[in-house]
Design a protein around this motif. Structure first.
Motif, PDB file in Angstrom:
ATOM      1  N   LEU A   7       0.827  -1.203   0.000  1.00  0.00           N
ATOM      2  CA  LEU A   7       0.000   0.000   0.000  1.00  0.00           C
ATOM      3  C   LEU A   7       0.868   1.263   0.000  1.00  0.00           C
ATOM      4  N   LEU A   8       1.904   1.281   0.817  1.00  0.00           N
ATOM      5  CA  LEU A   8       2.811   2.432   0.861  1.00  0.00           C
ATOM      6  C   LEU A   8       3.523   2.612  -0.476  1.00  0.00           C
ATOM      7  N   CYS A   9       4.018   1.533  -1.047  1.00  0.00           N
ATOM      8  CA  CYS A   9       4.728   1.621  -2.327  1.00  0.00           C
ATOM      9  C   CYS A   9       3.820   2.133  -3.427  1.00  0.00           C
ATOM     10  N   LEU A  10       2.598   1.631  -3.472  1.00  0.00           N
ATOM     11  CA  LEU A  10       1.657   2.079  -4.499  1.00  0.00           C
ATOM     12  C   LEU A  10       1.300   3.546  -4.289  1.00  0.00           C
ATOM     13  N   ALA A  11       1.030   3.930  -3.050  1.00  0.00           N
ATOM     14  CA  ALA A  11       0.648   5.316  -2.765  1.00  0.00           C
ATOM     15  C   ALA A  11       1.775   6.291  -3.086  1.00  0.00           C
ATOM     16  N   ILE A  12       3.002   5.950  -2.721  1.00  0.00           N
ATOM     17  CA  ILE A  12       4.115   6.869  -2.970  1.00  0.00           C
ATOM     18  C   ILE A  12       4.391   6.972  -4.477  1.00  0.00           C
ATOM     19  N   ILE A  14       2.003   6.703  -6.851  1.00  0.00           N
ATOM     20  CA  ILE A  14       0.926   7.581  -7.334  1.00  0.00           C
ATOM     21  C   ILE A  14       1.275   9.031  -7.019  1.00  0.00           C
ATOM     22  N   TYR A  15       1.723   9.275  -5.801  1.00  0.00           N
ATOM     23  CA  TYR A  15       2.063  10.627  -5.364  1.00  0.00           C
ATOM     24  C   TYR A  15       3.132  11.244  -6.266  1.00  0.00           C
ATOM     25  N   HIS A  16       4.217  10.535  -6.468  1.00  0.00           N
ATOM     26  CA  HIS A  16       5.324  11.111  -7.244  1.00  0.00           C
ATOM     27  C   HIS A  16       5.067  11.127  -8.752  1.00  0.00           C
ATOM     28  N   GLU A  17       4.316  10.176  -9.252  1.00  0.00           N
ATOM     29  CA  GLU A  17       4.079  10.111 -10.693  1.00  0.00           C
ATOM     30  C   GLU A  17       2.906  10.978 -11.145  1.00  0.00           C
ATOM     31  N   ALA A  18       1.921  11.199 -10.278  1.00  0.00           N
ATOM     32  CA  ALA A  18       0.693  11.819 -10.788  1.00  0.00           C
ATOM     33  C   ALA A  18      -0.045  12.724  -9.803  1.00  0.00           C
ATOM     34  N   ARG A  19       0.620  13.227  -8.783  1.00  0.00           N
ATOM     35  CA  ARG A  19      -0.117  14.028  -7.802  1.00  0.00           C
ATOM     36  C   ARG A  19      -0.758  15.279  -8.399  1.00  0.00           C
ATOM     37  N   GLY A  20      -0.233  15.786  -9.490  1.00  0.00           N
ATOM     38  CA  GLY A  20      -0.811  16.955 -10.140  1.00  0.00           C
ATOM     39  C   GLY A  20      -1.915  16.630 -11.123  1.00  0.00           C
ATOM     40  N   PRO A  75       6.478  12.808   1.132  1.00  0.00           N
ATOM     41  CA  PRO A  75       5.379  13.659   0.665  1.00  0.00           C
ATOM     42  C   PRO A  75       5.305  14.957   1.457  1.00  0.00           C
ATOM     43  N   ARG A  76       5.218  16.063   0.761  1.00  0.00           N
ATOM     44  CA  ARG A  76       5.126  17.366   1.407  1.00  0.00           C
ATOM     45  C   ARG A  76       3.723  17.976   1.253  1.00  0.00           C
ATOM     46  N   ASP A  77       3.019  17.537   0.248  1.00  0.00           N
ATOM     47  CA  ASP A  77       1.667  18.033   0.000  1.00  0.00           C
ATOM     48  C   ASP A  77       0.702  17.067   0.694  1.00  0.00           C
ATOM     49  N   GLU A  78       0.221  17.467   1.859  1.00  0.00           N
ATOM     50  CA  GLU A  78      -0.611  16.571   2.678  1.00  0.00           C
ATOM     51  C   GLU A  78      -1.896  16.140   1.976  1.00  0.00           C
TER      52      GLU A  78
END
Length: 133
Positions: A7-12, A14-20, A75-78
């Motif tokens: 779950l952590l690996c998938l979430a991180i 997603i965060y780095h690849e597509a948070r915008g 992650p810096r953008d909560e």
């Protein structure tokens, strides 16, 4: 932060690849990551595999046989981090729902990698998704 929970690996990722991205594009990244993994236990291996996701080159290190997220990768953008975690949890719980139609590759619309042995399956936001021929 040790990257060992699926779950952590998938979430991180997603965060780095597509948070915008809009939410569909983030689900697309989750789908591609899971499509590359045979099961949930392989998700961290997929995310940390060399040259699979550009963000890992600078933000992940291997220490004592484990992959560790460097502090610069935290992650810096909560809001985006919470969203990435919710999307990862939903995607893992509903693995049968694949918005990318089986894609195992994607790239941003701003680049043209020249891949030949792939078929485009979908465009979502700023990403184009493909599966192998």
């Amino acid at each position: 932060m040790i990257l060992e929970s699926a779950l952590l690996c998938l979430a991180i990722n997603i965060y780095h690849e597509a948070r915008g991205e809009m939410i569909p594009g983030q689900y697309g990244v989750a789908n591609v990551t899971m499509n590359r993994a045979k099961n949930d236990d392989d998700i961290c291996q997929v995310v940390t595999k060399k040259r699979q996701f550009s963000w890992t080159t600078k933000l992940v290190a291997k220490q004592a046989g484990k992959f560790v997220l460097k502090p610069a990768g935290y992650p810096r953008d909560e809001v985006a981090w919470e969203r990435a975690q919710r999307i990862a949890a939903y995607a893992m719980a509903n693995r049968h729902i694949d918005f990318t139609q089986g894609a195992t590759f994607y790239h941003a619309t701003s680049v043209a990698p020249g891949w030949r042995a792939v078929t485009r399956t979908k465009r979502m936001g700023a990403h184009i998704f493909y599966k192998a021929n």
